[in-house]
Design a protein around this motif. Structure first.
Motif, PDB file in Angstrom:
ATOM      1  N   ASN A  38      -5.799   7.067  -2.848  1.00 55.37           N
ATOM      2  CA  ASN A  38      -4.433   7.552  -2.616  1.00 55.37           C
ATOM      3  C   ASN A  38      -4.276   8.241  -1.265  1.00 55.37           C
ATOM      4  O   ASN A  38      -3.159   8.342  -0.758  1.00 55.37           O
ATOM      5  N   LYS A  89       0.767  -7.971  -8.662  1.00 60.77           N
ATOM      6  CA  LYS A  89       2.047  -7.892  -7.961  1.00 60.77           C
ATOM      7  C   LYS A  89       1.839  -7.166  -6.636  1.00 60.77           C
ATOM      8  O   LYS A  89       0.855  -6.441  -6.448  1.00 60.77           O
ATOM      9  N   LYS A  90       2.779  -7.349  -5.723  1.00 62.89           N
ATOM     10  CA  LYS A  90       2.699  -6.667  -4.435  1.00 62.89           C
ATOM     11  C   LYS A  90       2.972  -5.182  -4.617  1.00 62.89           C
ATOM     12  O   LYS A  90       3.890  -4.805  -5.342  1.00 62.89           O
ATOM     13  N   PRO A  91       2.222  -4.318  -3.948  1.00 65.82           N
ATOM     14  CA  PRO A  91       2.443  -2.868  -4.077  1.00 65.82           C
ATOM     15  C   PRO A  91       3.635  -2.410  -3.241  1.00 65.82           C
ATOM     16  O   PRO A  91       4.042  -3.091  -2.294  1.00 65.82           O
ATOM     17  N   LYS A  92       4.164  -1.250  -3.576  1.00 62.13           N
ATOM     18  CA  LYS A  92       5.244  -0.660  -2.794  1.00 62.13           C
ATOM     19  C   LYS A  92       4.730  -0.107  -1.475  1.00 62.13           C
ATOM     20  O   LYS A  92       5.454  -0.064  -0.488  1.00 62.13           O
ATOM     21  N   ASP A  93       3.476   0.346  -1.483  1.00 58.61           N
ATOM     22  CA  ASP A  93       2.873   0.947  -0.288  1.00 58.61           C
ATOM     23  C   ASP A  93       2.558  -0.141   0.724  1.00 58.61           C
ATOM     24  O   ASP A  93       1.665  -0.973   0.516  1.00 58.61           O
ATOM     25  N   GLU A  94       3.257  -0.154   1.842  1.00 53.94           N
ATOM     26  CA  GLU A  94       3.068  -1.179   2.871  1.00 53.94           C
ATOM     27  C   GLU A  94       1.688  -1.099   3.516  1.00 53.94           C
ATOM     28  O   GLU A  94       1.163  -2.091   4.009  1.00 53.94           O
ATOM     29  N   SER A  97      -0.581  -3.441   1.575  1.00 55.97           N
ATOM     30  CA  SER A  97       0.148  -4.631   1.146  1.00 55.97           C
ATOM     31  C   SER A  97      -0.766  -5.795   0.800  1.00 55.97           C
ATOM     32  O   SER A  97      -0.399  -6.683   0.036  1.00 55.97           O
ATOM     33  N   ASP A 101      -1.402  -4.680  -6.660  1.00 54.70           N
ATOM     34  CA  ASP A 101      -1.445  -3.887  -7.893  1.00 54.70           C
ATOM     35  C   ASP A 101      -1.917  -4.794  -9.032  1.00 54.70           C
ATOM     36  O   ASP A 101      -1.539  -5.975  -9.098  1.00 54.70           O
ATOM     37  N   LEU A 140       7.126  -4.617 -13.799  1.00 53.32           N
ATOM     38  CA  LEU A 140       7.519  -5.362 -12.602  1.00 53.32           C
ATOM     39  C   LEU A 140       6.624  -6.565 -12.328  1.00 53.32           C
ATOM     40  O   LEU A 140       6.690  -7.163 -11.253  1.00 53.32           O
ATOM     41  N   TYR A 141       5.797  -6.931 -13.283  1.00 51.36           N
ATOM     42  CA  TYR A 141       4.888  -8.059 -13.111  1.00 51.36           C
ATOM     43  C   TYR A 141       5.541  -9.345 -13.604  1.00 51.36           C
ATOM     44  O   TYR A 141       5.997  -9.428 -14.749  1.00 51.36           O
ATOM     45  N   SER A 309       2.329  12.626   2.191  1.00 53.76           N
ATOM     46  CA  SER A 309       3.529  11.792   2.132  1.00 53.76           C
ATOM     47  C   SER A 309       4.382  11.888   3.390  1.00 53.76           C
ATOM     48  O   SER A 309       5.420  11.250   3.479  1.00 53.76           O
TER      49      SER A 309
END
Length: 328
Positions: A38, A89-94, A97, A101, A140-141, A309
């Motif tokens: 993280n 699936k693609k992560p939100k964190d670019e 990328s 996930d 979201l998968y 963040s």
């Protein structure tokens, strides 16, 4: 322990859902999320953590992320004779990328499909709370949009049957803690026991004292939990106990990071903006709790750290201003 030993307690008469549920809850107790994933900005380190394979037949306490733990869960399910599949699936964190996930789906005796994501339920498993990502429909998968849902009542019955819980979940603990803080009479009694006269207190005084009260109330620990998981627990409780709009606007939780090769040091800090001053609480590993810290000491600690963040707490701005002045 060897994770494969979790299979020893599975009963033949259990249904597939009960077997999958038992392994999910017990596996969650034995693992720890690798918090470096993280916080780190080192691409090579992130890839090594993500692609790490867990040997379920070796004695270890695995540090995991979504890919490694779902793979381990899939190995256990397969050994138990349960059909399953990893989904992505693609992560939100670019920044990550290229690291997808990962979650998991499994099928029961009727070929009904169910969604799970154990990496997001570690804390719930360790504390005996209701889970949030086992047998849910909303996700979201793409490959899990036709899954079946398992009701909370059915999950509770499965957990009782498989001895994952004895009587009920410990979710009541959170309710009791927040209700205790909300109970004005109890809070006043606590203040009076500390020799504090309650009639002359301002709202800021009450908020500061309430934070001390919360810390006093939650002086329970679990040796199974790692620092990252304990901080998440405290964060959850602090946010739950910020009781009104006034208090919520006053409280912010920040995490500062310093990275040195594969080692990552983290300072978790609560900032409370009072009218007269800004006060700070910092998580101390030794005490497994947040303790109040002088502003000057925290300013010194934060040198060389970045905020995870990208938010700019008041104290970090002061540290940056001081460093700018030094280098001029």
């Amino acid at each position: 322990m060897k994770l494969i030993e979790l299979l020893d307690n599975i009963q033949k008469e259990w249904t597939i859902k009960e077997k999958a549920r038992y392994l999910y809850r017990m596996l969650g107790k034995e693992i720890t999320y690798d918090e470096r994933f993280n916080y780190s900005q080192d691409k090579e380190l992130l890839e090594n953590i993500y692609h790490r394979e867990i040997d379920i037949e070796k004695e270890e306490v695995p540090q995991i992320v979504c890919n490694s733990i779902n793979k381990a869960y899939a190995k256990l399910l397969t050994k138990a004779g349960i059909k399953c599949k990893l989904i992505y699936k693609k992560p939100k964190d670019e920044k990550r990328s290229d690291l997808l996930d990962v979650a998991l789906i499994f099928w029961d005796e009727n070929e009904d499909k169910y969604f799970t994501n154990i990496s997001a339920d570690i804390q719930n498993c360790k504390y005996g709370l209701q889970t949030s990502y086992f047998g849910i429909r909303k996700n979201l998968y793409e490959e899990a949009q036709d899954v079946k849902e398992i009701s909370k009542d059915e999950l509770r019955k499965m957990d009782l049957k498989t001895n994952c819980i004895q009587y009920d979940y410990y979710d009541r603990l959170y309710t009791l803690l927040t209700e205790e803080v909300k109970n004005t009479n109890h809070f006043k009694k606590f203040l009076q026991s500390q020799g504090i006269h309650t009639k002359q207190l301002t709202r800021d005084d009450i908020l500061e004292l309430k934070m001390q009260y919360i810390i006093t109330l939650i002086k329970f620990t679990d040796k199974l939990l790692e620092p990252d998981e304990i901080k998440k627990l405290y964060s959850r409780l602090f946010r739950a106990a910020a009781l009104d709009k006034f208090e919520k606007k006053k409280i912010e939780i920040f995490e500062f990071v310093k990275e040195d090769e594969n080692e990552i040091d983290i300072i978790s800090c609560i900032e409370i903006k009072l009218a007269k001053e800004v006060i700070y609480y910092v998580y101390k590993k030794e005490e497994r709790s947040y303790l109040k810290i002088p502003k000057e000491e925290l300013e010194e600690k934060l040198k060389g750290y970045r905020e995870k963040s990208g938010k700019k707490p008041m104290i970090q701005k002061k540290v940056e201003e001081a460093e700018d002045e030094f280098f001029r």
